[in-house]
Write an enzyme that holds these catalytic residues in place. Structure first.
Site, PDB file in Angstrom:
ATOM      1  N   ARG A  10      -7.059  46.908  69.916  1.00  0.00           N
ATOM      2  CA  ARG A  10      -5.935  47.842  69.991  1.00  0.00           C
ATOM      3  C   ARG A  10      -6.462  49.244  69.777  1.00  0.00           C
ATOM      4  O   ARG A  10      -7.598  49.446  69.364  1.00  0.00           O
ATOM      5  CB  ARG A  10      -4.931  47.544  68.869  1.00  0.00           C
ATOM      6  CG  ARG A  10      -4.006  46.415  69.183  1.00  0.00           C
ATOM      7  CD  ARG A  10      -2.885  46.357  68.168  1.00  0.00           C
ATOM      8  NE  ARG A  10      -1.788  47.212  68.628  1.00  0.00           N
ATOM      9  CZ  ARG A  10      -0.973  47.841  67.820  1.00  0.00           C
ATOM     10  NH1 ARG A  10      -1.119  47.771  66.528  1.00  0.00           N
ATOM     11  NH2 ARG A  10       0.009  48.564  68.307  1.00  0.00           N
ATOM     12  N   HIS A  11      -5.583  50.205  69.975  1.00  0.00           N
ATOM     13  CA  HIS A  11      -5.954  51.579  69.654  1.00  0.00           C
ATOM     14  C   HIS A  11      -6.175  51.689  68.152  1.00  0.00           C
ATOM     15  O   HIS A  11      -5.730  50.845  67.373  1.00  0.00           O
ATOM     16  CB  HIS A  11      -4.857  52.554  70.109  1.00  0.00           C
ATOM     17  CG  HIS A  11      -3.508  52.240  69.539  1.00  0.00           C
ATOM     18  ND1 HIS A  11      -3.162  52.530  68.250  1.00  0.00           N
ATOM     19  CD2 HIS A  11      -2.436  51.633  70.098  1.00  0.00           C
ATOM     20  CE1 HIS A  11      -1.928  52.130  68.023  1.00  0.00           C
ATOM     21  NE2 HIS A  11      -1.459  51.582  69.135  1.00  0.00           N
ATOM     22  N   ARG A  19      -3.084  55.598  64.008  1.00  0.00           N
ATOM     23  CA  ARG A  19      -2.504  56.788  64.620  1.00  0.00           C
ATOM     24  C   ARG A  19      -1.317  57.287  63.812  1.00  0.00           C
ATOM     25  O   ARG A  19      -0.804  56.593  62.942  1.00  0.00           O
ATOM     26  CB  ARG A  19      -2.052  56.478  66.040  1.00  0.00           C
ATOM     27  CG  ARG A  19      -0.975  55.396  66.063  1.00  0.00           C
ATOM     28  CD  ARG A  19      -0.333  55.276  67.412  1.00  0.00           C
ATOM     29  NE  ARG A  19       0.538  54.129  67.526  1.00  0.00           N
ATOM     30  CZ  ARG A  19       1.786  54.061  67.073  1.00  0.00           C
ATOM     31  NH1 ARG A  19       2.316  55.071  66.426  1.00  0.00           N
ATOM     32  NH2 ARG A  19       2.513  52.979  67.241  1.00  0.00           N
ATOM     33  N   THR A  66       4.938  57.251  66.264  1.00  0.00           N
ATOM     34  CA  THR A  66       5.370  57.640  67.607  1.00  0.00           C
ATOM     35  C   THR A  66       6.243  58.885  67.508  1.00  0.00           C
ATOM     36  O   THR A  66       6.742  59.231  66.432  1.00  0.00           O
ATOM     37  CB  THR A  66       6.179  56.514  68.274  1.00  0.00           C
ATOM     38  OG1 THR A  66       7.329  56.262  67.472  1.00  0.00           O
ATOM     39  CG2 THR A  66       5.342  55.258  68.462  1.00  0.00           C
ATOM     40  N   ARG A  84      -3.814  58.146  73.090  1.00  0.00           N
ATOM     41  CA  ARG A  84      -4.391  57.505  71.903  1.00  0.00           C
ATOM     42  C   ARG A  84      -5.234  56.290  72.288  1.00  0.00           C
ATOM     43  O   ARG A  84      -6.238  55.999  71.654  1.00  0.00           O
ATOM     44  CB  ARG A  84      -3.312  57.123  70.895  1.00  0.00           C
ATOM     45  CG  ARG A  84      -2.422  55.996  71.325  1.00  0.00           C
ATOM     46  CD  ARG A  84      -1.422  55.617  70.239  1.00  0.00           C
ATOM     47  NE  ARG A  84      -0.578  54.541  70.653  1.00  0.00           N
ATOM     48  CZ  ARG A  84       0.587  54.681  71.269  1.00  0.00           C
ATOM     49  NH1 ARG A  84       1.046  55.882  71.546  1.00  0.00           N
ATOM     50  NH2 ARG A  84       1.299  53.634  71.607  1.00  0.00           N
TER      51      ARG A  84
END
Length: 133
Positions: free
Chosen positions: A7-8, A11, A14, A95
């Site tokens: 996965r990214h 972060r 959103t 991202r």
């Protein structure tokens, strides 16, 4: 052949959640102020707290996370098979694309390979090719 699905990296929230969290903090502060309350103890930080997180961007931790994963994968698999040239695919979300770039940078830093975007429209294709130097 080795297949890795990742996965990214870590972060910021959103965009929609960032708006909601910022509004929640402001509402809480307005309520506290309108009632003349000064928080103490473990909640004292809320007296002056400002919500400053961005949205959808990798954090410094997320960048390090993916770099370290690329490094680890090379050392675990690539260093034993010098003919292995990874193929990295990603979506065009920033991202996710940045996660792929940091993964490739970690893989590249660990061994004698060079990773680059494939094709002129990297953001559309989201592909990386890594080749032995």
């Amino acid at each position: 052949m080795v297949n890795v699905l990742a996965r990214h990296g870590a972060r910021d929230p959103t965009f929609g959640k960032s708006i909601l969290y910022g509004a929640l903090i402001e509402k809480l502060k307005d309520t506290i102020t309108s009632h003349g309350i000064k928080l103490r103890g473990k909640y004292i930080f809320l007296n002056d707290y400002e919500y400053t997180l961005g949205s959808d961007q990798l954090t410094a931790f997320g960048k390090e996370e993916l770099f370290n994963l690329g490094w680890k994968i090379f050392n675990q698999y690539g260093s034993k098979n010098y003919t292995m040239e990874p193929f990295i695919r990603t979506t065009s979300q920033e991202r996710v694309e940045m996660s792929a770039r940091y993964w490739a940078a970690g893989y590249e830093a660990a061994g004698p390979v060079q990773c680059r975007a494939v094709g002129a429209r990297f953001r559309v294709h989201g592909l990386y090719g890594c080749h032995r130097r």
